[in-house]
Design a protein around this motif. Sequence first.
Motif, PDB file in Angstrom:
ATOM      1  N   GLU A 133      15.051  35.636  41.073  1.00  0.00           N
ATOM      2  CA  GLU A 133      15.730  34.357  41.321  1.00  0.00           C
ATOM      3  C   GLU A 133      14.721  33.272  41.709  1.00  0.00           C
ATOM      4  O   GLU A 133      14.770  32.146  41.188  1.00  0.00           O
ATOM      5  CB  GLU A 133      16.762  34.527  42.433  1.00  0.00           C
ATOM      6  CG  GLU A 133      17.476  33.239  42.807  1.00  0.00           C
ATOM      7  CD  GLU A 133      18.478  33.423  43.931  1.00  0.00           C
ATOM      8  OE1 GLU A 133      18.397  32.682  44.937  1.00  0.00           O
ATOM      9  OE2 GLU A 133      19.335  34.317  43.809  1.00  0.00           O
ATOM     10  N   THR A 137      13.468  29.958  39.375  1.00  0.00           N
ATOM     11  CA  THR A 137      13.661  28.619  39.946  1.00  0.00           C
ATOM     12  C   THR A 137      12.329  27.890  40.109  1.00  0.00           C
ATOM     13  O   THR A 137      12.236  26.688  39.834  1.00  0.00           O
ATOM     14  CB  THR A 137      14.359  28.721  41.310  1.00  0.00           C
ATOM     15  OG1 THR A 137      15.552  29.506  41.181  1.00  0.00           O
ATOM     16  CG2 THR A 137      14.731  27.336  41.828  1.00  0.00           C
ATOM     17  N   THR A 469      24.267  27.422  45.320  1.00  0.00           N
ATOM     18  CA  THR A 469      23.662  28.226  44.244  1.00  0.00           C
ATOM     19  C   THR A 469      24.093  27.783  42.854  1.00  0.00           C
ATOM     20  O   THR A 469      23.642  28.383  41.866  1.00  0.00           O
ATOM     21  CB  THR A 469      24.022  29.707  44.431  1.00  0.00           C
ATOM     22  OG1 THR A 469      25.458  29.854  44.444  1.00  0.00           O
ATOM     23  CG2 THR A 469      23.458  30.248  45.735  1.00  0.00           C
ATOM     24  N   LEU A 472      21.198  27.082  40.453  1.00  0.00           N
ATOM     25  CA  LEU A 472      20.268  28.154  40.114  1.00  0.00           C
ATOM     26  C   LEU A 472      20.574  28.702  38.730  1.00  0.00           C
ATOM     27  O   LEU A 472      21.708  29.103  38.454  1.00  0.00           O
ATOM     28  CB  LEU A 472      20.346  29.286  41.144  1.00  0.00           C
ATOM     29  CG  LEU A 472      20.093  28.905  42.606  1.00  0.00           C
ATOM     30  CD1 LEU A 472      20.201  30.137  43.492  1.00  0.00           C
ATOM     31  CD2 LEU A 472      18.725  28.244  42.766  1.00  0.00           C
ATOM     32  N   LYS A 475      20.785  33.927  39.410  1.00  0.00           N
ATOM     33  CA  LYS A 475      21.061  34.342  40.784  1.00  0.00           C
ATOM     34  C   LYS A 475      20.898  35.847  40.904  1.00  0.00           C
ATOM     35  O   LYS A 475      21.301  36.600  40.020  1.00  0.00           O
ATOM     36  CB  LYS A 475      22.490  33.933  41.190  1.00  0.00           C
ATOM     37  CG  LYS A 475      22.675  32.433  41.352  1.00  0.00           C
ATOM     38  CD  LYS A 475      24.022  32.093  41.931  1.00  0.00           C
ATOM     39  CE  LYS A 475      25.130  32.293  40.916  1.00  0.00           C
ATOM     40  NZ  LYS A 475      26.434  31.779  41.407  1.00  0.00           N
TER      41      LYS A 475
END
Length: 586
Positions: A133, A137, A469, A472, A475
Motif C-alpha cells: 500500500e 502510494t 483511504t 489510495l 489498500k
Amino acid sequence: MPHSDYNLSGSSAPMKKENSIIEVYSTGGFSTTPKLNAWEKFKDSFRRQEVNELVIEDDISDVEKVAILTANSPLKRTLKSRHLQMISIGGAIGTGLFVASGSRLHTGGPAGVLIGYSLIGSMIYATCQAVGELAVTFPVSGAYLTFCSRFIDPSWGFAISWNYAIGYLIGLPVELVAASMTISYWNPGVNSAAIICIFYVIICSINFFGVRGYAEAEFVFSIIKVVAVVGFIILGIVIICGGGPNHEYLGARYYYNPGAFSNGFKGVCSVFVAAAFSFGSTEMAALAAAETENPRKSIPKATKQVFWRILLFYIVALTIVGLLVPYNDPRLLSATNFADVNASPFVLAIVDAGIKGLPSVLNVVILIAVLSVGNACIYASSRALTSLAQSNQAPKLFAYIDKQGRPLFGIIASCLVGALCFLVATDDDMIIFAWLSAIGGLSSLFTWGSICLCHIRFRYALQAQGRDTTELTYKAQAGVYGSYYGFAIVILVLIAQFWIALYPIGGKPNANDFFMAYLSFPIIFTFYGSHKIWTKNWRLYIRGKDIDIDTGRQMKDLDLLKQEIEEERNLIASKPFVYRVWNFWC
C-alpha cells in the motif's frame, strides 16, 4: 504541509510559486551531442545522470527535505511486471528454506517447524500488504527505508536504514562462502577461494548491467527455484505414499516416533528467527518501486502473491519434509553450518528414498538459490546506500546515479565489502562468518516491524488530516489491523529470541551465544542514539498532523485520482465472480 504543487516540467527559466518549497532549474534547448560509437557509449553510460536541479529552501524540516529528494530520484523505471512478480516469488526461496530448515527441524520438531513458520508467515503476509500500500502510494527511492524517517522519526529511519544496508552488505560474502560449501558436495577437496572468485565475478558483473541485469537474472533464478520446490512437493507426496524405489509407506510415522515436537515450547520459539531468516527479501519488490515501470499495477500483483508463496513454498513443502525426515536424524546437526547441503532435509529425504542422481540436481538448485540471494544482496545494499545518501544520512558519493540508472558507487561499495568472502582462506573462517551473520541476524525483524508501524502511522496521519483511504489506489488486504498484528508478532518474536539467546537450548547462559543471536539489537540502538545526539532531535515521533502524505505521489490531482479508483472498482465489480476472486488473491 502538502508539496504537490512543485513543477518538474523542465522550464528554461527558474520557477517559484508562492509558498513553494523547491525551485527547478533546467538547461533546456536542443541537444547537440555528437553521435557516439559503441566504446564511447559504454564510457558515457558511467557519467552522472543529468537531472533537473532541485534547490530546496532552508525553512523546511529535514523530514520534508528527505521526502522531496527521494521522490525525485533519477533511478530509471525499467522493471516490468514479470520482473517484479518473480522477484517477489523467488526472493524468499533460498538457503533459509533448503538448508536452515534442517536445524530448526532438529530443535523444534516437525509440528514446531510448522507452527513457527506459519506464525512468521502470517506476519509476513500482513507486512507485505502494508508495504505494498505504501509503495504504490509513494514509489520513492528507498521505499520502506525512507518511510521510517517520514512516518515515524528520522533517527529511527537512520538506524533501520543503516542496519538494513549493513545486513545486506555482510550478506554477500556469507552467501558466497555458502556457494563454495555447496560445491564441496561434489568435490570435498575443492579450493574454496578459487570457487568463490568465480561466483564473486559473476554476481558483481550481473549488477553492473543495471537493474535490468539484476531483474533478468532473478527472473531465471526464481523460475528454477519455483519448479524445484513444486517438483519436490509432488515427489515427496509419492514417497510418503510408498511410491518411491523402496516402496515403503511412511504416512505420519515420524509424528509418532520420535514425535511432533522437540524441546517443547522453547523448541518452537527457536524456530521463529530461523523462519524470519528464511522469509528475508520477501519485501524486496517494494524496494524496487522507484525502478518499476508501472508500480500502481505491478506492486499489488507482487504483494498479493505472498500468500501463495508462503502457503506453497513453505507450509506445504515443510509439511512434506517433516513427514520424510525424523527430527532426531543426526545428519541434521550440521545444518548450523551456513550451507552444508549434506544437512539439507530436502536432500536427506531424497537420499533416504533411494533415488539416485536427484540429490545432485537439488544441490544445483541450492547453489542457484545461494547465488540468487547474493545477487539480491548487492541490489538491496546499493539501493539502501543510495537512499541514505539522498536523505543526507550517508556520504553524497552514494547518491551518484549514472546514465544507465545504476547507483554506481553503491554497487562498487557492495562489491568491495563482498570481497570479505576471501577470508575463507584463513584458518578461522567459520568463526569470522558466524559473527558476520550475527550482525544482520535480527535485521529483517526490525525492518518488518518498522514497516508495520509506518503503515499504522500513515493511516493515522490520513485520519488526523481529515482524509481517508478513498484516495489510495491500493489498500492493504489485511487493513491497518494486519499491521497491528504484524507489529505485535515482531515484538513477541524478539522477546522469544531474547529468551533463547539468554538460555540456549542444551546449554547455559553465556555471552558468546547471547551476542551471536542478539547482536543486531545493540547495533540498531547505537545508531539510533548516535543520531539523536548528533542532530539534537529529542522528539520520539512525528505528530500525525505534521506527517507529509503528499510528496512522492505519481498523481497529485486527488480528485482525478479518486475518480479513476472508483471507475476501476466499478469495472471489477461488473466482472464475473471467478474473475473477482482471482483479482483479489492474484
